[in-house]
Design a protein around this motif. Structure first.
Motif: not given
Length: 396
Positions: A289-309
Motif C-alpha cells: 500500500a505505501q509504495w503503490l500510493t507513492e507511485a500513483i501520487l507521483n503520476v497524479v502530481k505530474n498530471a496536476i502540474e501540467h494540467c490547464e488551470i
C-alpha cells in the motif's frame, strides 16, 4: 594397455598348452592301448622289440601301409597325432604374433588419439586464459561428438554469459556515472542559491524585513526541494539494491486513489484543478500500500502540474481477466512522441517541465510498479490530452 595384452597372451598360451597336453595324453593312451593289445594277441613278442618299434627303429613302411589301409594315417602320409601337434604349435606362434601386432597397432592408435586429445586440451586451456584476460570475442568453430567438443560448447556458452555480464556491468557503470553527474547538477543549483541567499542575509544586517522574509522563504523552498530529491533518490537506491521488502496484500483501488487525492488536495486547489474519481468499489489488487500510493501520487502530481488551470484530472479504473487498469487523464501540454520515449527515464526533463522539476518522480513510479507486477505507459495528443495508463497484471 600393455598389461591387458600380456594378460591375453598369457591366457591364450595357457589354453594352448592345456590343449597340447591333452593331445599328447590321448596319443600316449592310444599307443599304450595298442601295445597292450599286441601283447595280448602275441604273448611271444618281446618287450624290447616293441620299444624299438616305438622309438622308430623298426620297419615303419609296412606298418604305415597297413595302418593307412584302415584310415589310421591321412592321405598325405602324415600321422594324425603328429600333424595335430604341429598345427597346435604353429597356431600358438601365429596367435602370439597376431596379438603382438594388434597390441602395437592399438598402441599406435591410442598414442595418436591421446596426442590429438592433448592438443585439444591445450587449445581449451589457451582459450580459457584469453577469457581470464577479458578477451570475450573468441569463438570455437570445430564441433564434434566427443566430450571435449561438448566441453568447448559449454565454455562458449559461459563466454557468451560473461560477455553479456561484462556489457551489463559496463552499462551499469555508465548509468551510475551519469546518475552521479545528474545528482550533482540537481543538488548544486539549489545549494548554490541557498549559499548566495545566506551570504546576503549575513552581509546585509540592515536589510528590510520584506526582503529578508522573501529570502528566508526562498531558502526554505530550496531546502525542501533538496530534501525531497534526496529522499526520492534514497527510495530509488533501495529499490535498485533490492533491499526493500515489498508487501503483497489485497488492496482496494479506491482506497489508494482516495489517499492520493487527499494528499494532493491542497496542490490541486492552488492550481484550480478538480480531482475526479471513477473507481468501482469492488476492484482489488495485490501489493504494498505505501509504495503503490507513492507511485500513483507521483503520476497524479505530474498530471496536476501540467494540467490547464480550471480543468480537471480524471482517475478511472477497470479490470478484465488479464489485468487491472488505472488511468490518469488530464488536458494540458501535449507530450511529443520523442518525449514520450524518455518520459520515465531518470532526470529527464521535457520541454514543458517546470524549473523546479528534476525528472525523478515518474522514474520512481515506473520502478515501483515494475516490482509490483505492473507497468506504466503514456499517450498524448491534442484531442485526447494526456493519459497515463497503469496496468497491474493478474498473473504472477
Amino acid at each position: 594397455m600393455i598389461a591387458a595384452s600380456l594378460l591375453i597372451l598369457l591366457i591364450c598360451n595357457i589354453a594352448l598348452a592345456r590343449y597340447r597336453f591333452n593331445l599328447n595324453r590321448e596319443y600316449d593312451l592310444a599307443v599304450a592301448s595298442l601295445v597292450s593289445s599286441v601283447m595280448e594277441a602275441y604273448p611271444d613278442t618281446s618287450e624290447e622289440e616293441l620299444v624299438l618299434v616305438l622309438n622308430g627303429q623298426g620297419n615303419l613302411e609296412d606298418g604305415v601301409r597297413l595302418l593307412r589301409q584302415y584310415g589310421a594315417f591321412l592321405e598325405d602320409g602324415s600321422s594324425v597325432f603328429t600333424a595335430q601337434r604341429r598345427r597346435s604349435a604353429a597356431l600358438q606362434w601365429e596367435m602370439n604374433l597376431v596379438i603382438v601386432a594388434l597390441t602395437f597397432i592399438l598402441a599406435g592408435v591410442i598414442f595418436f588419439y591421446l596426442s590429438r586429445r592433448q592438443e585439444k586440451i591445450r587449445g581449451i586451456c589457451g582459450y580459457m586464459e584469453e577469457l581470464v584476460r577479458g578477451n570475450y570475442g573468441l569463438d570455437i568453430q570445430d564441433n564434434g561428438d566427443d566430450e571435449l567438443s561438448g566441453l568447448k560448447n559449454e565454455i562458449y556458452k559461459l563466454t557468451v554469459f560473461f560477455r553479456e555480464q561484462a556489457g551489463r556491468a559496463a552499462a551499469n557503470r555508465r548509468a551510475l556515472a551519469d546518475s552521479v553527474a545528474d545528482i550533482s547538477h540537481q543538488l548544486k543549483t539549489p545549494l548554490t542559491s541557498v549559499t548566495v541567499l545566506v551570504d546576503n542575509l549575513t552581509d546585509n544586517e540592515d536589510m528590510d524585513a520584506g526582503t529578508r522574509r522573501r529570502f528566508l522563504t526562498e531558502i526554505s523552498a530550496q531546502i525542501s526541494g533538496v530534501s525531497w530529491l534526496v529522499a526520492t533518490l534514497l527510495k530509488l537506491s533501495r529499490l535498485d539494491a533490492g533491499v526493500v521488502e515489498l508487501e503483497n496484500e489485497p488492496l482496494l483501488m479506491k482506497d489508494l486513489t482516495e489517499e492520493v487525492c487527499c494528499r494532493l488536495e491542497l496542490m490541486a486547489e492552488w492550481r484550480q484543478v478538480e480531482l475526479c474519481q471513477e473507481i468501482p468499489e469492488e476492484i482489488e489488487i495485490s501489493g504494498d500500500a505505501q509504495w503503490l500510493t507513492e507511485a500513483i501520487l507521483n503520476v497524479v502530481k505530474n498530471a496536476i502540474e501540467h494540467c490547464e488551470i480550471g480543468s480537471r484530472v480524471e482517475l478511472k479504473a477497470q479490470e478484465n481477466d488479464v489485468y487491472t487498469l488505472l488511468t490518469v487523464h488530464n488536458r494540458g501540454e501535449v507530450i511529443s512522441q520523442e518525449e514520450q520515449k524518455h518520459l520515465f527515464e531518470r532526470f529527464y526533463r521535457g520541454q514543458s517541465a517546470g524549473k523546479e522539476s528534476v525528472g525523478i518522480g515518474l522514474a520512481l513510479s515506473k520502478e515501483i510498479l515494475k516490482q509490483q507486477n505492473g507497468y506504466i505507459t503514456v499517450e498524448s495528443g491534442k484531442e485526447q490530452g494526456t493519459i497515463f495508463s497503469i496496468k497491474f497484471l493478474k498473473c504472477h
